[in-house]
Design a protein around this motif. Sequence first.
Motif, short mmCIF file in Angstrom:
data_model
loop_
_atom_site.label_atom_id
_atom_site.label_comp_id
_atom_site.label_asym_id
_atom_site.label_seq_id
_atom_site.Cartn_x
_atom_site.Cartn_y
_atom_site.Cartn_z
N ASP A 47 10.16 2.02 -4.84
CA ASP A 47 8.90 2.04 -4.18
C ASP A 47 8.36 0.45 -3.62
O ASP A 47 7.44 0.72 -3.31
CB ASP A 47 8.25 2.65 -5.78
N ARG A 48 8.06 -0.11 -4.91
CA ARG A 48 7.51 -1.72 -4.63
C ARG A 48 7.78 -2.15 -3.25
O ARG A 48 6.68 -3.35 -2.72
CB ARG A 48 8.02 -2.92 -5.67
N LEU A 49 9.12 -2.53 -2.83
CA LEU A 49 9.35 -2.94 -1.83
C LEU A 49 8.71 -1.84 -0.60
O LEU A 49 8.36 -2.24 0.49
CB LEU A 49 10.92 -2.25 -1.18
N ALA A 50 8.70 -0.72 -0.70
CA ALA A 50 8.23 0.03 -0.33
C ALA A 50 7.06 -0.17 0.83
O ALA A 50 5.61 0.16 1.62
CB ALA A 50 8.37 1.27 -0.66
N GLN A 51 5.81 -0.29 -0.72
CA GLN A 51 4.45 -0.71 -1.53
C GLN A 51 3.74 -2.36 -0.41
O GLN A 51 3.34 -2.10 0.34
CB GLN A 51 3.73 -0.76 -2.43
N PHE A 52 4.89 -3.12 -0.68
CA PHE A 52 4.87 -4.20 0.17
C PHE A 52 5.13 -4.09 1.77
O PHE A 52 4.29 -5.18 2.07
CB PHE A 52 6.20 -5.09 -0.77
N GLU A 53 5.89 -3.25 2.21
CA GLU A 53 6.11 -3.47 3.78
C GLU A 53 5.22 -2.55 3.43
O GLU A 53 4.41 -2.84 4.95
CB GLU A 53 7.40 -2.09 3.65
N LYS A 54 4.53 -1.22 3.36
CA LYS A 54 3.35 -0.91 4.41
C LYS A 54 1.87 -1.87 3.66
O LYS A 54 1.32 -2.21 4.99
CB LYS A 54 2.79 0.20 2.65
N GLU A 55 1.76 -2.88 2.90
CA GLU A 55 0.79 -3.62 2.84
C GLU A 55 1.12 -4.78 3.93
O GLU A 55 0.14 -5.18 4.83
CB GLU A 55 0.38 -4.14 1.59
N LYS A 56 2.65 -5.36 4.44
CA LYS A 56 2.49 -6.27 5.08
C LYS A 56 2.03 -5.42 6.34
O LYS A 56 1.74 -5.77 7.68
CB LYS A 56 3.79 -6.57 5.54
N ARG A 57 2.84 -4.45 6.69
CA ARG A 57 2.41 -4.25 7.85
C ARG A 57 1.15 -3.29 7.70
O ARG A 57 0.37 -3.41 9.79
CB ARG A 57 3.09 -2.01 7.96
N ALA A 58 0.15 -3.24 7.71
CA ALA A 58 -1.24 -2.74 7.45
C ALA A 58 -1.81 -4.52 7.44
O ALA A 58 -2.78 -4.16 8.41
CB ALA A 58 -1.48 -2.37 5.69
N GLU A 59 -1.59 -5.31 7.41
CA GLU A 59 -1.81 -6.77 7.48
C GLU A 59 -0.96 -7.23 8.51
O GLU A 59 -2.02 -7.86 9.67
CB GLU A 59 -1.05 -7.66 6.43
N MET A 60 -0.80 -6.39 9.30
CA MET A 60 0.20 -7.28 10.58
C MET A 60 -1.13 -6.45 11.82
O MET A 60 -1.60 -7.12 12.80
CB MET A 60 1.90 -6.71 10.97
N TYR A 61 -0.76 -5.33 10.94
CA TYR A 61 -1.84 -4.54 11.98
C TYR A 61 -3.36 -5.27 12.37
O TYR A 61 -4.16 -5.11 13.71
CB TYR A 61 -2.18 -2.95 12.17
#
Length: 196
Positions: A47-61
């Motif tokens: 869950d934390r990895l998914a959340q981290f990935e989601k946040e990083k993806r949003a930051e990247m976008y």
Amino acid sequence: MSDITRLTEKITADAEKKYQLVLNDAQVEIEKQERLKRSQLEEQLSDRLAQFEKEKRAEMYLQISDIHIQSRNKVLAAKQSVLEELFSEALKRLNQMEAADFQAFVTKGVQEAQVSGEVELVLGEKSAHLLTEGFLKEIQQTIPECRLTVAKQVLPRKGGFLLRQGDIELNFTFDALLDASKEELSHTLLQLIFEQ
């Protein structure tokens, strides 16, 4: 005594069996608890990895979007700069118009304005030297319904002319004509320049 020894051995053996059963049950329970804890930790990690990935993806976008906006703004600024240069050059060339061309421009402007009666011609400072008395007589003959008089004052730092009839002014200054057609011309010029 042998009965007591056998009884003691049987009690000890039973106790040892119970101890082994309890120990085995405890071992099974510990392993079960460890598997459960491990699965919970793995789930939390996932869950934390998914959340981290989601946040990083949003930051990247957001960063990509910001870069896109910055590049678009730079392109727009470059296009605006080119347009300003083109309009500045067009104004410069209009202000350097030859006398015959300027006189044709005035004639066409007066004809298109469809004015009649007393009309005052106010010249721009940059164009005043292009108008001659002979030309005024010609235009009077071409458009007899209009009595054209030249104003004594000139429009400072402007090229072209104004037609003034009472409170009505028709603006044929080069600045005003370029400004009026700037939006339409800008689109056409941008297509010609940047889409080739």
